[in-house]
Design a protein around this motif. Structure first.
Motif, mmCIF file in Angstrom:
data_model
loop_
_atom_site.group_PDB
_atom_site.id
_atom_site.type_symbol
_atom_site.label_atom_id
_atom_site.label_comp_id
_atom_site.label_asym_id
_atom_site.label_seq_id
_atom_site.Cartn_x
_atom_site.Cartn_y
_atom_site.Cartn_z
ATOM 1 N N VAL A 155 0.501 3.158 -15.374
ATOM 2 C CA VAL A 155 -0.039 1.959 -14.728
ATOM 3 C C VAL A 155 -0.315 2.255 -13.260
ATOM 4 O O VAL A 155 0.315 3.125 -12.656
ATOM 5 C CB VAL A 155 0.938 0.764 -14.843
ATOM 6 N N ALA A 156 -1.265 1.522 -12.698
ATOM 7 C CA ALA A 156 -1.619 1.695 -11.292
ATOM 8 C C ALA A 156 -0.757 0.798 -10.423
ATOM 9 O O ALA A 156 -0.355 -0.302 -10.837
ATOM 10 C CB ALA A 156 -3.097 1.387 -11.086
ATOM 11 N N ALA A 157 -0.500 1.237 -9.209
ATOM 12 C CA ALA A 157 0.340 0.469 -8.290
ATOM 13 C C ALA A 157 -0.209 -0.926 -8.007
ATOM 14 O O ALA A 157 0.565 -1.894 -7.983
ATOM 15 C CB ALA A 157 0.526 1.252 -6.997
ATOM 16 N N PRO A 158 -1.534 -1.107 -7.805
ATOM 17 C CA PRO A 158 -2.016 -2.473 -7.552
ATOM 18 C C PRO A 158 -1.747 -3.441 -8.698
ATOM 19 O O PRO A 158 -1.471 -4.625 -8.456
ATOM 20 C CB PRO A 158 -3.530 -2.268 -7.343
ATOM 21 N N ALA A 159 -1.829 -2.940 -9.936
ATOM 22 C CA ALA A 159 -1.561 -3.818 -11.079
ATOM 23 C C ALA A 159 -0.105 -4.267 -11.095
ATOM 24 O O ALA A 159 0.203 -5.443 -11.343
ATOM 25 C CB ALA A 159 -1.903 -3.099 -12.380
ATOM 26 N N VAL A 160 0.811 -3.333 -10.815
ATOM 27 C CA VAL A 160 2.237 -3.686 -10.778
ATOM 28 C C VAL A 160 2.519 -4.623 -9.606
ATOM 29 O O VAL A 160 3.301 -5.570 -9.718
ATOM 30 C CB VAL A 160 3.108 -2.421 -10.689
ATOM 31 N N ALA A 161 1.867 -4.372 -8.474
ATOM 32 C CA ALA A 161 2.067 -5.224 -7.299
ATOM 33 C C ALA A 161 1.618 -6.649 -7.573
ATOM 34 O O ALA A 161 2.290 -7.612 -7.174
ATOM 35 C CB ALA A 161 1.313 -4.651 -6.101
ATOM 36 N N ASP A 172 0.811 -1.215 0.000
ATOM 37 C CA ASP A 172 0.000 0.000 0.000
ATOM 38 C C ASP A 172 0.845 1.266 0.000
ATOM 39 O O ASP A 172 0.447 2.288 -0.555
ATOM 40 C CB ASP A 172 -0.925 0.006 1.229
ATOM 41 N N SER A 173 1.997 1.224 0.660
ATOM 42 C CA SER A 173 2.813 2.432 0.795
ATOM 43 C C SER A 173 3.768 2.647 -0.369
ATOM 44 O O SER A 173 4.507 3.626 -0.381
ATOM 45 C CB SER A 173 3.615 2.368 2.102
ATOM 46 N N PHE A 174 3.752 1.756 -1.361
ATOM 47 C CA PHE A 174 4.665 1.863 -2.488
ATOM 48 C C PHE A 174 3.949 2.474 -3.689
ATOM 49 O O PHE A 174 2.800 2.134 -3.990
ATOM 50 C CB PHE A 174 5.229 0.500 -2.868
ATOM 51 N N THR A 175 4.648 3.340 -4.393
ATOM 52 C CA THR A 175 4.104 3.917 -5.613
ATOM 53 C C THR A 175 4.315 2.960 -6.782
ATOM 54 O O THR A 175 5.093 1.990 -6.685
ATOM 55 C CB THR A 175 4.784 5.251 -5.925
ATOM 56 N N ALA A 176 3.649 3.232 -7.888
ATOM 57 C CA ALA A 176 3.816 2.403 -9.083
ATOM 58 C C ALA A 176 5.253 2.438 -9.572
ATOM 59 O O ALA A 176 5.788 1.429 -10.050
ATOM 60 C CB ALA A 176 2.863 2.878 -10.178
ATOM 61 N N GLU A 177 5.904 3.604 -9.434
ATOM 62 C CA GLU A 177 7.297 3.708 -9.883
ATOM 63 C C GLU A 177 8.207 2.801 -9.073
ATOM 64 O O GLU A 177 9.040 2.071 -9.633
ATOM 65 C CB GLU A 177 7.771 5.152 -9.771
ATOM 66 N N ILE A 178 8.061 2.829 -7.761
ATOM 67 C CA ILE A 178 8.918 1.990 -6.909
ATOM 68 C C ILE A 178 8.666 0.518 -7.195
ATOM 69 O O ILE A 178 9.608 -0.284 -7.318
ATOM 70 C CB ILE A 178 8.670 2.315 -5.429
ATOM 71 N N TYR A 222 17.964 8.675 -12.982
ATOM 72 C CA TYR A 222 17.800 8.737 -14.429
ATOM 73 C C TYR A 222 17.748 7.332 -15.030
ATOM 74 O O TYR A 222 18.398 6.405 -14.538
ATOM 75 C CB TYR A 222 18.960 9.498 -15.069
ATOM 76 N N THR A 223 17.005 7.202 -16.129
ATOM 77 C CA THR A 223 17.124 6.017 -16.972
ATOM 78 C C THR A 223 18.135 6.282 -18.081
ATOM 79 O O THR A 223 18.943 5.412 -18.402
ATOM 80 C CB THR A 223 15.766 5.631 -17.577
ATOM 81 N N VAL A 224 18.080 7.463 -18.682
ATOM 82 C CA VAL A 224 19.139 7.929 -19.582
ATOM 83 C C VAL A 224 19.856 9.042 -18.837
ATOM 84 O O VAL A 224 19.277 10.107 -18.592
ATOM 85 C CB VAL A 224 18.573 8.434 -20.926
ATOM 86 N N TYR A 225 21.085 8.803 -18.483
ATOM 87 C CA TYR A 225 21.789 9.623 -17.504
ATOM 88 C C TYR A 225 21.789 11.106 -17.886
ATOM 89 O O TYR A 225 22.256 11.490 -18.951
ATOM 90 C CB TYR A 225 23.225 9.124 -17.352
ATOM 91 N N GLY A 226 21.243 11.906 -16.991
ATOM 92 C CA GLY A 226 21.229 13.346 -17.168
ATOM 93 C C GLY A 226 20.182 13.870 -18.121
ATOM 94 O O GLY A 226 20.040 15.083 -18.262
ATOM 95 N N LEU A 227 19.437 12.969 -18.774
ATOM 96 C CA LEU A 227 18.505 13.401 -19.825
ATOM 97 C C LEU A 227 17.070 12.958 -19.588
ATOM 98 O O LEU A 227 16.130 13.707 -19.874
ATOM 99 C CB LEU A 227 18.980 12.874 -21.184
ATOM 100 N N LEU A 228 16.851 11.749 -19.116
ATOM 101 C CA LEU A 228 15.504 11.218 -18.926
ATOM 102 C C LEU A 228 15.405 10.625 -17.528
ATOM 103 O O LEU A 228 16.072 9.635 -17.208
ATOM 104 C CB LEU A 228 15.201 10.147 -19.981
ATOM 105 N N ARG A 229 14.558 11.219 -16.712
ATOM 106 C CA ARG A 229 14.420 10.769 -15.338
ATOM 107 C C ARG A 229 13.569 9.508 -15.267
ATOM 108 O O ARG A 229 12.687 9.270 -16.105
ATOM 109 C CB ARG A 229 13.810 11.875 -14.473
ATOM 110 N N THR A 230 13.821 8.709 -14.251
ATOM 111 C CA THR A 230 13.074 7.469 -14.073
ATOM 112 C C THR A 230 11.587 7.753 -13.878
ATOM 113 O O THR A 230 10.732 7.026 -14.390
ATOM 114 C CB THR A 230 13.623 6.701 -12.863
ATOM 115 N N SER A 231 11.282 8.794 -13.138
ATOM 116 C CA SER A 231 9.880 9.131 -12.887
ATOM 117 C C SER A 231 9.147 9.529 -14.159
ATOM 118 O O SER A 231 7.915 9.418 -14.222
ATOM 119 C CB SER A 231 9.794 10.270 -11.870
#
Length: 475
Positions: free
Chosen positions: A403-409, A3-9, A388-397
């Motif tokens: 997608v929703a967190a429950p689906a990823v969970a 419950d306390s985790f975001t979809a990104e995490i 970053y996913t692409v260093y210095g250019l594209l952030r992971t977020s």
């Protein structure tokens, strides 16, 4: 639970989980494919049955590890579409062709020749079989080359432009493929794969030597593994140092996290051996450090200044504690590998390589440590690149799919259950295969899916004997 985790995490945890399972199999198969090529070449050159016995023994293990690597890699790749569709859209014009080249030029090559290597010696002859074995080994190296090029571009992007849709588009493929960190990363990874395989081979050899010191295949594989460790471990240390200097040039924040340098050092930075990173207070608690040694290693001058994380916005800092400890685990295991190789060299010169039972036990303990070092190295590389996913250019977020967190969970839980069941069973089977001693090929039985048997009269007589008659005759 989640419950306390975001979809990104959750998406990051899922990808880390699947890639951790996946990477251990290619790391093993890259080195093992080359080892099989060496064994086959030595068999053809010397006609020493020991090399053929070892080839037949390890090729079965390679086949299982290769299959598990393929399956885990396919599952992992689907996440680019399910959890990271924005990343796929933004980087697809650059990374998509590189991934396709890996399949077309590397995977098809190794998969196409794999059947010949495993089953074809009796049908195609020794020379073509040797070619097939070499092509499998070359294919695994090519596969690593393309994958490392993809990963290196994400670390040190080059040769690209950005179109109106915000996509990275290729402008110079030479710079994309051979980006600034690629040569160092490829060398470091391939050497790690060779050391990982050597540790497994050495551990298996040590196990069977403990059971029977006169086991000729065990003696041969143990000797070859010890030679590999003492020759490659020093090269890996130098390669790692060069890779670190390259990282300092192109990804200095990652090095700050690796070193635990929360603060800048204008007059020379210490090397922090151990400690507990304290992100809240921006310091390393209980630090054990060597003054000026970090500056000497990284800048080759005792008093060279080094910037710290105080020069970086908090939002651009990677998770320091993870990177700090994973780096030390990797380096610590690297020096332990060098120590094991040196121990084996000393016992070899004393003529006691196959009699030192403590050395054999140490080799068994170190058997899985190559996998731990590979995982620690990849954690250092990937977590150190954050945020970053692409260093210095594209952030992971900004790379995440909607997608929703429950689906990823839910998918993460499914992955955990299935992976531990499937790959746990596969790993258990691999260990059982390694637990069995290598056996010389049975005279008269040729390799191939359809075996043909041609026994001599004596062999036929022996085959017709019952176990009781055979035991009576031997007595």
């Amino acid at each position: 639970m989640f419950d306390s985790f975001t979809a990104e995490i959750l998406a990051r945890v899922q990808f880390a989980f699947t890639v951790s399972f996946h990477i251990i199999f290619p790391a093993f198969s890259i080195g093992l494919a080359s080892y099989l090529a060496v064994l086959n070449a030595l068999w053809l050159r010397t006609k020493d049955e020991t090399y053929l016995t070892l080839f037949n023994y390890w090729k079965k293990i390679f086949a299982v590890a290769f299959g598990m690597g393929v399956v885990s890699g396919i599952v992992m790749s689907y996440q680019f579409g399910t959890n990271w569709s924005v990343f796929s859209d933004r980087t697809g014009p650059v990374l998509g062709p590189l991934m396709a080249y890996e399949v077309l030029s590397a995977f098809f090559l190794e998969a196409g020749f794999l059947g010949i290597m495993l089953f074809g010696r009796a049908r195609v002859g020794d020379r073509l079989h040797m070619l097939a074995t070499a092509m499998v080994a070359f294919g695994t190296l090519m596969s690593a080359t393309w994958i490392l090029s993809v990963n290196s571009w994400m670390q040190t992007p080059a040769g690209y432009g950005i179109n109106e849709a915000g996509q990275f588009v290729p402008e110079d493929w030479w710079q994309i493929v051979f980006n600034p960190s690629f040569p160092y990363r490829l060398t470091h990874m391939v050497l790690a794969a060779y050391l990982t395989t050597a540790l497994v081979v050495g551990g298996v050899g040590g196990l069977h030597l403990l059971r029977n010191r006169q086991d000729r295949p065990a003696r041969r594989m143990f000797s070859m593994a010890m030679w590999m460790l003492i020759c490659v471990a020093p090269l890996q240390i130098f390669a790692g140092d060069a890779h670190g200097l390259n990282t300092l040039e192109h990804q200095p924040v990652k090095v700050m996290a690796m070193e635990g340098h929360y603060h800048s050092y204008p007059d020379g930075a210490p090397l922090i051996l151990f400690g507990i990173p304290n992100a809240k207070e921006k310091r390393v608690d209980y630090a054990i450090e060597v003054p000026y040694l970090s500056s000497l290693i990284l800048k080759h001058k005792w008093d060279a200044p080094l910037d710290g994380l105080d020069t970086v916005p908090d939002a651009d800092e990677p998770p320091v504690a993870i990177v700090f400890w994973s780096f030390r685990i990797m380096v610590g295991i690297g020096f332990a590998i060098l120590g094991l190789g040196a121990w084996g060299l000393w016992r070899r010169f004393r003529g006691r390589l196959f009699d030192d039972r403590l050395l054999h036990r140490a080799a068994i303990v170190m058997g899985p440590m190559g996998f731990v070092a590979v995982l620690a190295g990849w954690i250092t590389t990937e977590v150190g690149r954050q945020p970053y996913t692409v260093y210095g250019l594209l952030r992971t977020s900004d790379s995440l799919a909607p997608v929703a967190a429950p689906a990823v969970a839910a998918s993460l839980l499914a992955f955990i259950v299935v992976y531990f069941f499937v790959f746990g069973a596969g790993t258990f089977y691999l260990l059982r295969m390694m637990n069995a001693p290598p056996k010389a090929p049975i005279p008269g039985i040729k390799e191939g899916p359809l075996r043909t048997v041609s026994m001599s009269p004596v062999a036929q007589t022996n085959a017709d004997e019952t176990p009781v008659n055979r035991e009576t005759r031997d007595v």
